[in-house]
Motif scaffolding. Structure first.
Motif, PDB file in Angstrom:
ATOM      1  N   PRO A  83       0.810  -1.228   0.000  1.00 28.24           N
ATOM      2  CA  PRO A  83       0.000   0.000   0.000  1.00 28.24           C
ATOM      3  C   PRO A  83       0.838   1.270   0.000  1.00 28.24           C
ATOM      4  O   PRO A  83       1.958   1.270   0.502  1.00 28.24           O
ATOM      5  N   PRO A  84       0.271   2.345  -0.551  1.00 29.14           N
ATOM      6  CA  PRO A  84       0.945   3.640  -0.422  1.00 29.14           C
ATOM      7  C   PRO A  84       1.042   3.978   1.065  1.00 29.14           C
ATOM      8  O   PRO A  84       0.065   3.831   1.791  1.00 29.14           O
ATOM      9  N   THR A  85       2.199   4.355   1.508  1.00 21.44           N
ATOM     10  CA  THR A  85       2.364   4.713   2.914  1.00 21.44           C
ATOM     11  C   THR A  85       3.600   5.597   3.047  1.00 21.44           C
ATOM     12  O   THR A  85       4.454   5.607   2.163  1.00 21.44           O
ATOM     13  N   GLU A  86       3.691   6.298   4.134  1.00 20.11           N
ATOM     14  CA  GLU A  86       4.860   7.135   4.409  1.00 20.11           C
ATOM     15  C   GLU A  86       6.043   6.214   4.713  1.00 20.11           C
ATOM     16  O   GLU A  86       5.943   5.331   5.551  1.00 20.11           O
ATOM     17  N   SER A  87       7.157   6.402   4.016  1.00 24.87           N
ATOM     18  CA  SER A  87       8.335   5.560   4.230  1.00 24.87           C
ATOM     19  C   SER A  87       9.512   6.414   4.661  1.00 24.87           C
ATOM     20  O   SER A  87      10.026   7.222   3.896  1.00 24.87           O
ATOM     21  N   ALA A  88       9.949   6.212   5.909  1.00 33.84           N
ATOM     22  CA  ALA A  88      11.108   6.959   6.419  1.00 33.84           C
ATOM     23  C   ALA A  88      12.357   6.591   5.619  1.00 33.84           C
ATOM     24  O   ALA A  88      13.197   7.444   5.335  1.00 33.84           O
ATOM     25  N   ILE A  89      12.464   5.318   5.243  1.00 34.45           N
ATOM     26  CA  ILE A  89      13.645   4.873   4.485  1.00 34.45           C
ATOM     27  C   ILE A  89      13.705   5.614   3.148  1.00 34.45           C
ATOM     28  O   ILE A  89      14.739   6.123   2.750  1.00 34.45           O
ATOM     29  N   LYS A  90      12.557   5.667   2.464  1.00 39.18           N
ATOM     30  CA  LYS A  90      12.548   6.346   1.163  1.00 39.18           C
ATOM     31  C   LYS A  90      12.856   7.829   1.318  1.00 39.18           C
ATOM     32  O   LYS A  90      13.555   8.418   0.502  1.00 39.18           O
ATOM     33  N   ARG A  91      12.337   8.432   2.397  1.00 41.44           N
ATOM     34  CA  ARG A  91      12.561   9.856   2.622  1.00 41.44           C
ATOM     35  C   ARG A  91      14.057  10.131   2.829  1.00 41.44           C
ATOM     36  O   ARG A  91      14.600  11.102   2.326  1.00 41.44           O
ATOM     37  N   VAL A  92      14.739   9.266   3.565  1.00 36.57           N
ATOM     38  CA  VAL A  92      16.147   9.499   3.900  1.00 36.57           C
ATOM     39  C   VAL A  92      17.076   9.042   2.776  1.00 36.57           C
ATOM     40  O   VAL A  92      17.990   9.757   2.378  1.00 36.57           O
ATOM     41  N   VAL A  93      16.829   7.846   2.260  1.00 30.27           N
ATOM     42  CA  VAL A  93      17.753   7.238   1.287  1.00 30.27           C
ATOM     43  C   VAL A  93      17.386   7.594  -0.151  1.00 30.27           C
ATOM     44  O   VAL A  93      18.232   7.636  -1.022  1.00 30.27           O
ATOM     45  N   GLY A  94      16.103   7.797  -0.410  1.00 29.51           N
ATOM     46  CA  GLY A  94      15.679   8.109  -1.765  1.00 29.51           C
ATOM     47  C   GLY A  94      15.063   6.928  -2.491  1.00 29.51           C
ATOM     48  O   GLY A  94      14.584   7.055  -3.607  1.00 29.51           O
ATOM     49  N   ALA A  95      15.100   5.759  -1.872  1.00 27.64           N
ATOM     50  CA  ALA A  95      14.495   4.568  -2.483  1.00 27.64           C
ATOM     51  C   ALA A  95      14.193   3.562  -1.381  1.00 27.64           C
ATOM     52  O   ALA A  95      14.703   3.662  -0.274  1.00 27.64           O
ATOM     53  N   THR A  96      13.330   2.605  -1.699  1.00 26.75           N
ATOM     54  CA  THR A  96      13.067   1.506  -0.772  1.00 26.75           C
ATOM     55  C   THR A  96      13.503   0.213  -1.441  1.00 26.75           C
ATOM     56  O   THR A  96      13.849   0.205  -2.616  1.00 26.75           O
ATOM     57  N   GLY A  97      13.478  -0.871  -0.680  1.00 27.07           N
ATOM     58  CA  GLY A  97      13.770  -2.181  -1.265  1.00 27.07           C
ATOM     59  C   GLY A  97      12.511  -2.776  -1.852  1.00 27.07           C
ATOM     60  O   GLY A  97      11.403  -2.374  -1.507  1.00 27.07           O
ATOM     61  N   PRO A  98      12.678  -3.728  -2.767  1.00 22.09           N
ATOM     62  CA  PRO A  98      11.499  -4.356  -3.369  1.00 22.09           C
ATOM     63  C   PRO A  98      10.733  -5.210  -2.355  1.00 22.09           C
ATOM     64  O   PRO A  98      11.349  -5.791  -1.455  1.00 22.09           O
ATOM     65  N   PRO A  99       9.409  -5.301  -2.483  1.00 20.42           N
ATOM     66  CA  PRO A  99       8.614  -6.156  -1.591  1.00 20.42           C
ATOM     67  C   PRO A  99       8.761  -7.623  -2.014  1.00 20.42           C
ATOM     68  O   PRO A  99       7.932  -8.170  -2.738  1.00 20.42           O
TER      69      PRO A  99
END
Length: 196
Positions: A11-27
């Protein structure tokens, strides 16, 4: 087209990792689930975080694809966002089967289904085999009774918890994740924000 249409959703959600790093890992959990069923069914994955989707975007995808089953992954911090996706799916099609899995719901299946009655079932623990059996049962119109690791709402509204599924002993039995169904280019960070 063979089998069912199945949409797996981060789901769309606020991601601290994405905010800090610029990307997330794949699900990867969703990619593994897809690999278990894609030979017999039409499977798609949407990653609301990596693709910067809104709930409006998710609704449009659900409307266009019109899935038979919606599988939603749920972490503790994203529970209410996961509930929102379940509600959108049921509002669009009350007959869609909504199933949720992930670390949070593994330990709170009854609470999860009470808080969000749009959820038909919860997969507890390792989901690959349980989810495959669930999809087979829904596809063939069979009862969910006896599917290890599954919690679900019975017709009388009661929640039934089947016994836990033993951990998979031979991980080589699980196919490799369906990376091709993920937006892999979205998971590469450009480095810390200070270097951009």
């Amino acid at each position: 087209m063979m089998g069912l249409r199945i949409l797996l959703v981060m789901p769309p959600t606020e991601s601290a990792i994405k905010r800090v790093v610029g990307a997330t890992g794949p699900p990867l959990g969703l990619a593994y689930l897809a690999s278990m069923i894609r030979e017999e069914h039409d499977v798609r994955i949407i990653d609301g975080i990596a693709e910067d989707l809104t709930f409006e975007d998710v609704m449009k995808i659900l409307k266009r694809y019109d899935p038979d089953i919606v599988g939603i992954t749920a972490t503790t911090s994203a529970m209410y966002d996961s509930y929102a996706v379940a509600k959108i799916a049921k509002n669009l099609n009350e007959n869609v089967f909504v199933v949720m899995g992930g670390p949070h719901v593994t330990f709170t299946p009854e609470l999860t289904m009470r808080e969000c009655p749009c959820i038909d079932a919860v997969v507890r623990g390792e989901g690959e085999l349980t989810f495959k059996e669930l999809v087979d049962a829904v596809d063939k119109g069979r009862s969910l009774k006896g599917i290890l690791g599954l919690s679900y709402q019975e017709e009388n509204g009661k929640i039934r918890n089947e016994p836990p599924r033993p951990l998979i002993q031979n991980v080589d039995e699980i196919p490799i994740p369906s990376y091709d169904l993920l937006p892999m280019g979205k998971y590469v960070a450009d480095g810390p924000p200070s270097e951009r």
